[in-house]
Design an enzyme around this catalytic site. Structure first.
Site, short mmCIF file in Angstrom:
data_model
loop_
_atom_site.label_atom_id
_atom_site.label_comp_id
_atom_site.label_asym_id
_atom_site.label_seq_id
_atom_site.Cartn_x
_atom_site.Cartn_y
_atom_site.Cartn_z
N ASP A 197 -7.07 -6.15 -1.08
CA ASP A 197 -5.62 -6.20 -1.72
C ASP A 197 -5.62 -7.38 -2.91
OD1 ASP A 197 -4.80 -4.68 0.19
OD2 ASP A 197 -3.94 -5.98 1.25
N HIS B 217 0.75 -1.42 0.06
CA HIS B 217 0.08 -0.06 -0.06
C HIS B 217 0.96 1.34 0.10
CE1 HIS B 217 -2.91 -2.57 2.41
NE2 HIS B 217 -3.16 -2.83 1.07
N TYR C 203 2.40 1.99 13.16
CA TYR C 203 3.21 2.83 11.97
C TYR C 203 2.79 4.54 12.45
CZ TYR C 203 -0.68 1.23 9.27
OH TYR C 203 -2.15 0.82 8.75
N LYS D 24 6.58 6.97 6.66
CA LYS D 24 6.18 5.81 7.74
C LYS D 24 7.05 5.62 8.56
CE LYS D 24 2.56 3.87 5.03
NZ LYS D 24 1.87 2.94 4.43
#
Length: 182
Positions: free
Chosen positions: A170, A62, A132, A72
């Site tokens: 996904d 992603h 994250y 991130k």
């Protein structure tokens, strides 16, 4: 805090300094001043996300595109994951290459993933809690991704195919070769 290169431009491993004694442990999981001093990168994070998953779950790959792209800083609170970052920045010397590392509650390693990367992880333990920090806010309309089993990337998620759990969303992602610029 120690910083190590991953082999992908600007993608870094962060090793915190851990203080342990018979009572347990303490460590500073993030310090913006030290991060910026050691990396030359901004450490301004505006959103924290946390997920809980069971063995075999693969989340990713992603990213967010355009003005909502995100860097991130990822870590594992409990359990163990295989963390994967893929450089999707056209013109980067490591474009199309990926890096993977086991992150767990014992090693307490973190990975800094810059903007322009797609990212995912697989859960190697019975369960895992994944954290994250993001330097930009989530925007659903800006979501992009790459199919986890892209044959050009050839990522080994360390999960037997029969045990892999992938979301319907996904499973619809396209190959890396069709990824629009992040």
């Amino acid at each position: 805090m120690e910083i190590e290169q991953t082999g992908l431009k600007d993608c870094l491993i962060i090793k915190p300094r851990i203080f342990e004694d018979p009572r347990g442990y303490f460590f500073e999981s993030f310090n913006q001043n030290i991060f910026e001093e050691k990396t030359g990168l901004s450490g301004r994070f505006v959103q924290d996300n946390q997920s809980y998953s069971s063995y075999g779950v693969i989340r990713g790959l992603h990213a967010q595109a355009g003005e909502f792209a995100q860097a991130k800083l990822v870590s594992v609170i409990s359990g163990e994951v295989l963390d994967v970052a893929v450089d999707a920045r056209p013109g980067s010397p490591t474009y199309g290459k990926h890096f993977s590392i086991k992150l767990n509650a014992v090693n307490k390693l973190q990975v800094y993933i810059p903007r322009g990367f797609v990212h995912g992880f697989s859960v190697l333990s019975k369960t895992a809690e994944f954290l994250y920090k993001c330097d930009n806010f989530f925007n659903k309309a800006s979501e992009v991704g790459v199919i986890y089993n892209d044959s050009d990337l050839n990522i080994d998620w360390l999960i037997p195919e029969k045990d892999q759990a992938i979301s319907d969303k996904d499973l619809l992602l396209k190959p890396f070769s069709e990824l629009q610029h992040i």
